[in-house]
Write a protein that holds these residues in place. Sequence first.
Motif, PDB file in Angstrom:
ATOM      1  N   ILE A 148      63.375  47.611  59.075  1.00 17.90           N
ATOM      2  CA  ILE A 148      63.607  46.552  58.105  1.00 17.90           C
ATOM      3  C   ILE A 148      62.276  46.192  57.461  1.00 17.90           C
ATOM      4  CG2 ILE A 148      64.400  44.187  57.739  1.00 17.90           C
ATOM      5  CD1 ILE A 148      66.188  44.506  60.185  1.00 17.90           C
ATOM      6  N   THR A 149      62.207  46.298  56.143  1.00 19.57           N
ATOM      7  CA  THR A 149      60.991  45.961  55.416  1.00 19.57           C
ATOM      8  C   THR A 149      60.973  44.473  55.108  1.00 19.57           C
ATOM      9  OG1 THR A 149      60.985  48.141  54.381  1.00 19.57           O
ATOM     10  CG2 THR A 149      59.605  46.459  53.370  1.00 19.57           C
ATOM     11  N   SER A 150      59.857  43.828  55.428  1.00 22.37           N
ATOM     12  CA  SER A 150      59.680  42.422  55.070  1.00 22.37           C
ATOM     13  C   SER A 150      58.260  42.275  54.518  1.00 22.37           C
ATOM     14  CB  SER A 150      59.921  41.518  56.287  1.00 22.37           C
ATOM     15  OG  SER A 150      59.058  41.860  57.352  1.00 22.37           O
ATOM     16  N   GLY A 151      57.672  41.098  54.643  1.00 16.61           N
ATOM     17  CA  GLY A 151      56.329  40.914  54.106  1.00 16.61           C
ATOM     18  C   GLY A 151      56.359  40.710  52.601  1.00 16.61           C
ATOM     19  N   SER A 152      55.172  40.666  52.007  1.00 16.48           N
ATOM     20  CA  SER A 152      55.046  40.344  50.578  1.00 16.48           C
ATOM     21  C   SER A 152      55.801  41.323  49.693  1.00 16.48           C
ATOM     22  CB  SER A 152      53.566  40.320  50.181  1.00 16.48           C
ATOM     23  OG  SER A 152      52.893  39.281  50.843  1.00 16.48           O
ATOM     24  N   ARG A 153      55.703  42.613  49.977  1.00 12.97           N
ATOM     25  CA  ARG A 153      56.353  43.601  49.113  1.00 12.97           C
ATOM     26  C   ARG A 153      57.873  43.540  49.240  1.00 12.97           C
ATOM     27  NH1 ARG A 153      52.679  47.259  46.801  1.00 12.97           N
ATOM     28  NH2 ARG A 153      50.580  46.885  47.534  1.00 12.97           N
ATOM     29  N   GLY A 154      58.357  43.258  50.425  1.00 16.13           N
ATOM     30  CA  GLY A 154      59.797  43.088  50.586  1.00 16.13           C
ATOM     31  C   GLY A 154      60.313  41.856  49.854  1.00 16.13           C
ATOM     32  N   GLU A 155      59.428  40.859  49.648  1.00 13.86           N
ATOM     33  CA  GLU A 155      59.819  39.646  48.937  1.00 13.86           C
ATOM     34  C   GLU A 155      59.797  39.827  47.424  1.00 13.86           C
ATOM     35  OE1 GLU A 155      58.249  36.357  52.223  1.00 13.86           O
ATOM     36  OE2 GLU A 155      56.957  36.950  50.544  1.00 13.86           O
ATOM     37  N   GLY A 156      59.089  40.867  46.948  1.00 13.74           N
ATOM     38  CA  GLY A 156      59.050  41.115  45.512  1.00 13.74           C
ATOM     39  C   GLY A 156      57.672  41.052  44.897  1.00 13.74           C
ATOM     40  N   PHE A 157      56.615  40.919  45.731  1.00 13.31           N
ATOM     41  CA  PHE A 157      55.242  40.901  45.227  1.00 13.31           C
ATOM     42  C   PHE A 157      54.651  42.305  45.304  1.00 13.31           C
ATOM     43  CE2 PHE A 157      55.806  36.538  46.870  1.00 13.31           C
ATOM     44  CZ  PHE A 157      55.512  35.819  45.728  1.00 13.31           C
ATOM     45  N   GLU A 158      53.774  42.595  44.358  1.00 10.92           N
ATOM     46  CA  GLU A 158      53.097  43.884  44.389  1.00 10.92           C
ATOM     47  C   GLU A 158      51.620  43.698  44.016  1.00 10.92           C
ATOM     48  OE1 GLU A 158      54.765  48.310  43.799  1.00 10.92           O
ATOM     49  OE2 GLU A 158      54.702  47.113  41.975  1.00 10.92           O
ATOM     50  N   PHE A 159      50.974  42.709  44.675  1.00  6.87           N
ATOM     51  CA  PHE A 159      49.538  42.533  44.518  1.00  6.87           C
ATOM     52  C   PHE A 159      48.825  43.653  45.259  1.00  6.87           C
ATOM     53  CE2 PHE A 159      50.668  37.771  44.810  1.00  6.87           C
ATOM     54  CZ  PHE A 159      51.053  37.759  43.477  1.00  6.87           C
ATOM     55  N   LYS A 160      47.556  43.827  44.947  1.00 14.17           N
ATOM     56  CA  LYS A 160      46.751  44.806  45.691  1.00 14.17           C
ATOM     57  C   LYS A 160      46.656  44.406  47.159  1.00 14.17           C
ATOM     58  CE  LYS A 160      43.886  46.450  41.853  1.00 14.17           C
ATOM     59  NZ  LYS A 160      42.507  46.554  41.305  1.00 14.17           N
ATOM     60  N   SER A 161      46.650  43.090  47.410  1.00 11.17           N
ATOM     61  CA  SER A 161      46.526  42.598  48.787  1.00 11.17           C
ATOM     62  C   SER A 161      47.874  42.474  49.493  1.00 11.17           C
ATOM     63  CB  SER A 161      45.840  41.227  48.780  1.00 11.17           C
ATOM     64  OG  SER A 161      46.590  40.292  48.011  1.00 11.17           O
ATOM     65  N   GLN A 221      65.083  45.471  45.080  1.00 11.62           N
ATOM     66  CA  GLN A 221      66.144  46.453  45.277  1.00 11.62           C
ATOM     67  C   GLN A 221      65.575  47.764  45.789  1.00 11.62           C
ATOM     68  OE1 GLN A 221      67.824  46.431  41.327  1.00 11.62           O
ATOM     69  NE2 GLN A 221      69.464  45.041  41.913  1.00 11.62           N
ATOM     70  N   ARG A 222      64.391  48.090  45.314  1.00 12.08           N
ATOM     71  CA  ARG A 222      63.728  49.328  45.745  1.00 12.08           C
ATOM     72  C   ARG A 222      63.594  49.373  47.265  1.00 12.08           C
ATOM     73  NH1 ARG A 222      57.365  50.015  44.258  1.00 12.08           N
ATOM     74  NH2 ARG A 222      56.839  51.687  45.682  1.00 12.08           N
ATOM     75  N   PHE A 223      63.118  48.281  47.860  1.00 11.21           N
ATOM     76  CA  PHE A 223      62.921  48.275  49.310  1.00 11.21           C
ATOM     77  C   PHE A 223      64.225  48.111  50.076  1.00 11.21           C
ATOM     78  CE2 PHE A 223      58.497  47.409  48.100  1.00 11.21           C
ATOM     79  CZ  PHE A 223      57.836  48.280  48.968  1.00 11.21           C
ATOM     80  N   GLU A 224      65.174  47.380  49.498  1.00 13.41           N
ATOM     81  CA  GLU A 224      66.465  47.226  50.186  1.00 13.41           C
ATOM     82  C   GLU A 224      67.173  48.576  50.328  1.00 13.41           C
ATOM     83  OE1 GLU A 224      68.623  44.381  47.921  1.00 13.41           O
ATOM     84  OE2 GLU A 224      67.386  42.688  48.544  1.00 13.41           O
ATOM     85  N   ILE A 225      67.211  49.334  49.231  1.00 17.67           N
ATOM     86  CA  ILE A 225      67.873  50.631  49.280  1.00 17.67           C
ATOM     87  C   ILE A 225      67.057  51.611  50.111  1.00 17.67           C
ATOM     88  CG2 ILE A 225      68.853  52.501  47.921  1.00 17.67           C
ATOM     89  CD1 ILE A 225      70.169  49.771  47.486  1.00 17.67           C
ATOM     90  N   HIS A 226      65.733  51.488  50.040  1.00 24.36           N
ATOM     91  CA  HIS A 226      64.857  52.351  50.846  1.00 24.36           C
ATOM     92  C   HIS A 226      65.160  52.183  52.323  1.00 24.36           C
ATOM     93  CE1 HIS A 226      60.987  53.010  53.060  1.00 24.36           C
ATOM     94  NE2 HIS A 226      61.051  54.134  52.392  1.00 24.36           N
ATOM     95  N   ASP A 227      65.338  50.927  52.773  1.00 21.89           N
ATOM     96  CA  ASP A 227      65.654  50.669  54.178  1.00 21.89           C
ATOM     97  C   ASP A 227      66.985  51.316  54.566  1.00 21.89           C
ATOM     98  OD1 ASP A 227      63.340  49.257  54.488  1.00 21.89           O
ATOM     99  OD2 ASP A 227      64.260  47.277  54.541  1.00 21.89           O
ATOM    100  N   LYS A 228      67.991  51.171  53.698  1.00 16.15           N
ATOM    101  CA  LYS A 228      69.312  51.723  54.014  1.00 16.15           C
ATOM    102  C   LYS A 228      69.259  53.236  54.152  1.00 16.15           C
ATOM    103  CE  LYS A 228      71.964  48.035  51.781  1.00 16.15           C
ATOM    104  NZ  LYS A 228      72.870  47.678  50.671  1.00 16.15           N
ATOM    105  N   LEU A 229      68.555  53.886  53.225  1.00 10.66           N
ATOM    106  CA  LEU A 229      68.482  55.345  53.265  1.00 10.66           C
ATOM    107  C   LEU A 229      67.652  55.827  54.446  1.00 10.66           C
ATOM    108  CD1 LEU A 229      68.114  56.264  49.498  1.00 10.66           C
ATOM    109  CD2 LEU A 229      70.117  56.441  50.941  1.00 10.66           C
TER     110      LEU A 229
END
Length: 593
Positions: free
Chosen positions: A56-69, A36-44
């Motif tokens: 549009i944010t995609s990739g691992s963080r957009g999917e919900g991962f927050e690994f260092k990599s 939700q953080r990235f979805e709303i971030h994109d809209k704003l």
Amino acid sequence: MATSFVCDEERLISKGLYRIVSDFVGPECIVKLLRQRFEIHDKLNNCNSSDDKLFITSGSRGEGFEFKSSDVDLMFVDKNAIVMSDPTILTVSYRNISSLLIMETDNTAPGFAFVKCLTFDNANIELKNSLVLKGSDIYVSSKQIRETFLSRTISSCHGPCQTSTELGIENDNAYTLNCPTWPKQAVPFLRRSLDRSWPSYDVLTDICKDGCLLVPINSKQQQCSDMIDLEWRISFSLAEKKLVHSMNHCQFLCYGLFKVFLNEVIKTKLSDKDLLCSYFMKTAVFWAISDNSSDWTPFNFLQKFWNVFRRLTEWVSIGYCPNFFIPENNMFFGKICGQKQTSLLILLRELYSEGYDSLLRCSSLNSNLSLLISQPQIAYFLSCNEEEYVSKSMIESGRFHVINMFDIGCIEETTVGILKTLENILMLKPETMEMLCAAHMKVNLVLQHYAENLLWSTYSGCPTHPPNKKRYEDMIKAFRIISRSKTFYCMNYLILIKHMYMAGNYQRTIEMIHYVKHKLQSTSYMYIWNLDTDIIMTLLQQRMPHDTVIKSYIVSEVKVHDLNSIEELSIEHRASVVTAGSGLLYIYLHLCS
């Protein structure tokens, strides 16, 4: 009996592994907050930008991962160009688009297309510089547009993306063209999904409605040398993100375990680190879920992981990885072949035959997993119900990240656009109180920003002074904006108090301080970073409106700018500059019970 014991032991280890991976990747409630953080971030960000591109944010963080990599893929979608997959469905809704393009797929590799230009009035610089004449037709060159996009920065090139690193996080940015209709090449995916019931009909409808994107990279299969630089890849990144978000948590954790296994085990054994990528892993998980979407539980988590691993090994064996949307597109083509294919196959078979031992090679999971394998009975004491084991600090950390994401700057020209976007967000009824507070908080910040611009002229710190009547009108207007705000009542009044003081109206300042003090003492307030869900739910069950709850029971810090104008805060101002490198000061309210 022996067989039953082995089966029970594997089920226990599977359950324990599920919990270990969930602790590492994140429980479902935290993953939802990150998304939700990235979805709303994109809209704003999109309504806050005067650029000619959507983000549009995609990739691992957009999917919900927050690994260092974990990387952040940012798609820059050209607002002024539309690609139609079928020219016969052109409608009046696209008549104002300055660049109208047509997708051609008859003479391209599966999953790729040529982009023919019909109109290009007022096209942006990337598009104008990339037009190529072929016979009587004008095409958009993927090579030229990629080079133009890349030339803006010093970053390196990775496929169709420019790659850079900020704050230790790798960012892949790609210029894309929007195709609002579903491409003909991928129509069989829609039929297959309806037959297999994954994704659900609602998700499938959303996927189809979003269409696809085109990214500037050609196929390795393109044989015609004079057209090779004109080929674009059809990207389903929007659909893939929706598919990942539609996974149950067991399926999502299986995908997460593969990402960990790839980075910490497989890549350490390969000389070519880019030979196998997480996209292949994700594709294998997609196909596995599509085959059977219902039977994914913590007790067969390990079995599902090995099933997907075996599927990936079989693909490497035959040298064919079918794209989930267009199976005719072999994603291994020109990459996993020859000696590289042979070496990779040997490695995957070796890791598969090792079983648990191969998973123990994951440094992130080793200590907990080794204990679980040696003592499977401890799985009896591990809960898979996140409500029983998710710590309050984890949830608060997730809330902090979500709400903090809303603290982005805004300029006066986009105030109305931001407020309209936030209004739409609030109409969607966000799933959590944290998201609701975050949206309301941003509304409040936008209104404060606008009001403070008006109040700036009311005190002597302003270098130019409008007439007294205009100053008075602006002050009254700002007072009405802030006092009528639906949220963070006391915080807004402190903003007014600051400006009253800076304008030299000390008597009024004292009166308003006493008023706010009385309000804080008469009500049980909660600090926004530490919400008490039980109290909130009790209030909502009493049918108290969300707006009233936020306005009357929740407070936040106050950000004070223009500190040079407040002599009494000069010491704090200097300390803030030294410690934080900023002249911004946060004032935290003392909450009285």
